[in-house]
Design an enzyme around this catalytic site. Sequence first.
Site, PDB file in Angstrom:
ATOM      1  N   ARG A  40      21.256 -13.104  -9.580  1.00 17.04           N
ATOM      2  CA  ARG A  40      21.524 -12.021  -8.638  1.00 17.04           C
ATOM      3  C   ARG A  40      22.362 -12.566  -7.483  1.00 17.04           C
ATOM      4  O   ARG A  40      22.265 -13.738  -7.132  1.00 17.04           O
ATOM      5  CB  ARG A  40      20.218 -11.467  -8.073  1.00 17.04           C
ATOM      6  CG  ARG A  40      19.378 -10.704  -9.040  1.00 17.04           C
ATOM      7  CD  ARG A  40      18.080 -10.233  -8.381  1.00 17.04           C
ATOM      8  NE  ARG A  40      17.204  -9.630  -9.357  1.00 17.04           N
ATOM      9  CZ  ARG A  40      16.306 -10.295 -10.071  1.00 17.04           C
ATOM     10  NH1 ARG A  40      16.142 -11.593  -9.903  1.00 17.04           N
ATOM     11  NH2 ARG A  40      15.555  -9.666 -10.956  1.00 17.04           N
ATOM     12  N   LYS A  63      14.200 -12.105  -5.069  1.00 16.05           N
ATOM     13  CA  LYS A  63      13.552 -10.828  -5.376  1.00 16.05           C
ATOM     14  C   LYS A  63      12.131 -11.014  -5.899  1.00 16.05           C
ATOM     15  O   LYS A  63      11.224 -10.285  -5.516  1.00 16.05           O
ATOM     16  CB  LYS A  63      14.383 -10.051  -6.402  1.00 16.05           C
ATOM     17  CG  LYS A  63      13.786  -8.709  -6.744  1.00 16.05           C
ATOM     18  CD  LYS A  63      14.671  -7.930  -7.686  1.00 16.05           C
ATOM     19  CE  LYS A  63      14.046  -6.569  -7.989  1.00 16.05           C
ATOM     20  NZ  LYS A  63      14.907  -5.783  -8.867  1.00 16.05           N
ATOM     21  N   HIS A 133      26.329  -6.528  -8.765  1.00 15.21           N
ATOM     22  CA  HIS A 133      25.515  -6.592  -9.985  1.00 15.21           C
ATOM     23  C   HIS A 133      26.381  -6.646 -11.243  1.00 15.21           C
ATOM     24  O   HIS A 133      25.895  -7.001 -12.313  1.00 15.21           O
ATOM     25  CB  HIS A 133      24.573  -5.387 -10.047  1.00 15.21           C
ATOM     26  CG  HIS A 133      23.149  -5.733  -9.837  1.00 15.21           C
ATOM     27  ND1 HIS A 133      22.713  -6.537  -8.809  1.00 15.21           N
ATOM     28  CD2 HIS A 133      22.039  -5.400 -10.544  1.00 15.21           C
ATOM     29  CE1 HIS A 133      21.410  -6.665  -8.892  1.00 15.21           C
ATOM     30  NE2 HIS A 133      20.969  -5.985  -9.934  1.00 15.21           N
ATOM     31  N   ARG A 136      26.285 -10.114 -12.876  1.00 15.10           N
ATOM     32  CA  ARG A 136      25.045 -10.346 -13.628  1.00 15.10           C
ATOM     33  C   ARG A 136      25.050  -9.550 -14.934  1.00 15.10           C
ATOM     34  O   ARG A 136      24.679 -10.054 -15.991  1.00 15.10           O
ATOM     35  CB  ARG A 136      23.861  -9.950 -12.740  1.00 15.10           C
ATOM     36  CG  ARG A 136      22.485 -10.138 -13.332  1.00 15.10           C
ATOM     37  CD  ARG A 136      21.454  -9.888 -12.228  1.00 15.10           C
ATOM     38  NE  ARG A 136      20.131  -9.604 -12.700  1.00 15.10           N
ATOM     39  CZ  ARG A 136      19.184 -10.523 -12.936  1.00 15.10           C
ATOM     40  NH1 ARG A 136      19.471 -11.796 -12.753  1.00 15.10           N
ATOM     41  NH2 ARG A 136      17.985 -10.174 -13.344  1.00 15.10           N
ATOM     42  N   HIS A 159      12.863  -8.778 -17.510  1.00 13.86           N
ATOM     43  CA  HIS A 159      12.599  -7.404 -17.922  1.00 13.86           C
ATOM     44  C   HIS A 159      11.441  -7.394 -18.903  1.00 13.86           C
ATOM     45  O   HIS A 159      11.265  -8.326 -19.678  1.00 13.86           O
ATOM     46  CB  HIS A 159      13.826  -6.786 -18.596  1.00 13.86           C
ATOM     47  CG  HIS A 159      14.969  -6.542 -17.677  1.00 13.86           C
ATOM     48  ND1 HIS A 159      16.256  -6.307 -18.121  1.00 13.86           N
ATOM     49  CD2 HIS A 159      15.052  -6.488 -16.322  1.00 13.86           C
ATOM     50  CE1 HIS A 159      17.061  -6.125 -17.093  1.00 13.86           C
ATOM     51  NE2 HIS A 159      16.358  -6.221 -15.990  1.00 13.86           N
ATOM     52  N   TYR A 168      20.519  -1.914 -18.923  1.00 15.65           N
ATOM     53  CA  TYR A 168      21.029  -2.668 -17.782  1.00 15.65           C
ATOM     54  C   TYR A 168      22.398  -3.272 -18.069  1.00 15.65           C
ATOM     55  O   TYR A 168      23.287  -3.249 -17.228  1.00 15.65           O
ATOM     56  CB  TYR A 168      20.025  -3.766 -17.408  1.00 15.65           C
ATOM     57  CG  TYR A 168      20.428  -4.586 -16.215  1.00 15.65           C
ATOM     58  CD1 TYR A 168      20.272  -4.099 -14.923  1.00 15.65           C
ATOM     59  CD2 TYR A 168      20.974  -5.853 -16.373  1.00 15.65           C
ATOM     60  CE1 TYR A 168      20.653  -4.836 -13.825  1.00 15.65           C
ATOM     61  CE2 TYR A 168      21.355  -6.609 -15.275  1.00 15.65           C
ATOM     62  CZ  TYR A 168      21.190  -6.095 -14.006  1.00 15.65           C
ATOM     63  OH  TYR A 168      21.573  -6.836 -12.926  1.00 15.65           O
TER      64      TYR A 168
END
Length: 185
Positions: A40, A63, A133, A136, A159, A168
């Site tokens: 990230r 995160k 993002h 990533r 995930h 994603y």
Amino acid sequence: MRYVEPIRETDWLEEFLNYFKKNNMRDYVMFMVGIHTGLRISDILPLKKRDVLGTHIMIFEKKTGNQKRIIIPRPLRKVLDEYIRNLRNTDYLFASQKKTDTGKQKPIDRTRAYRILQEAAEEIGYPEPIGTHSMRKTFGYTFYSKYKEVASLMKIFNHSKETTTLFYIGVGQDTLDEKIAGLYK
């Protein structure tokens, strides 16, 4: 926050890489770290030279707080070695021109990183929504395209469901687009 896409086509990826390499080495290295590690932006920006000296980048994810160990692939290693040659071990890789109140170096912030990507996309005429993002997601899309394996990617991205990972990285959208487009053939 708007939804952003991975950079799917290698031609567009090359356009971004060429743009950054030509215009700003710091931004080029930031982009390379993003597309080669899947980290990230909040974990990329505070990296210092000492964090990339070995074979792996070891961090605690901002995160999640989880420890993460990511190998530095050969193309990234080559770029990093050249880039960090004249940096001190405590220097930020992506240093801002702005300083702290006490005059110390600090990294660029995520807003600046976003603007860097937006400016590049505008300059090269990239048509898809892009943001921090996207780096990533590009890593994930590239990984999936090569290996067609979701379990490892789920682990990398933390995930819990395959569908989350596929959505994603944009594979879910690709599948939907193909099916809808083929509906009336």
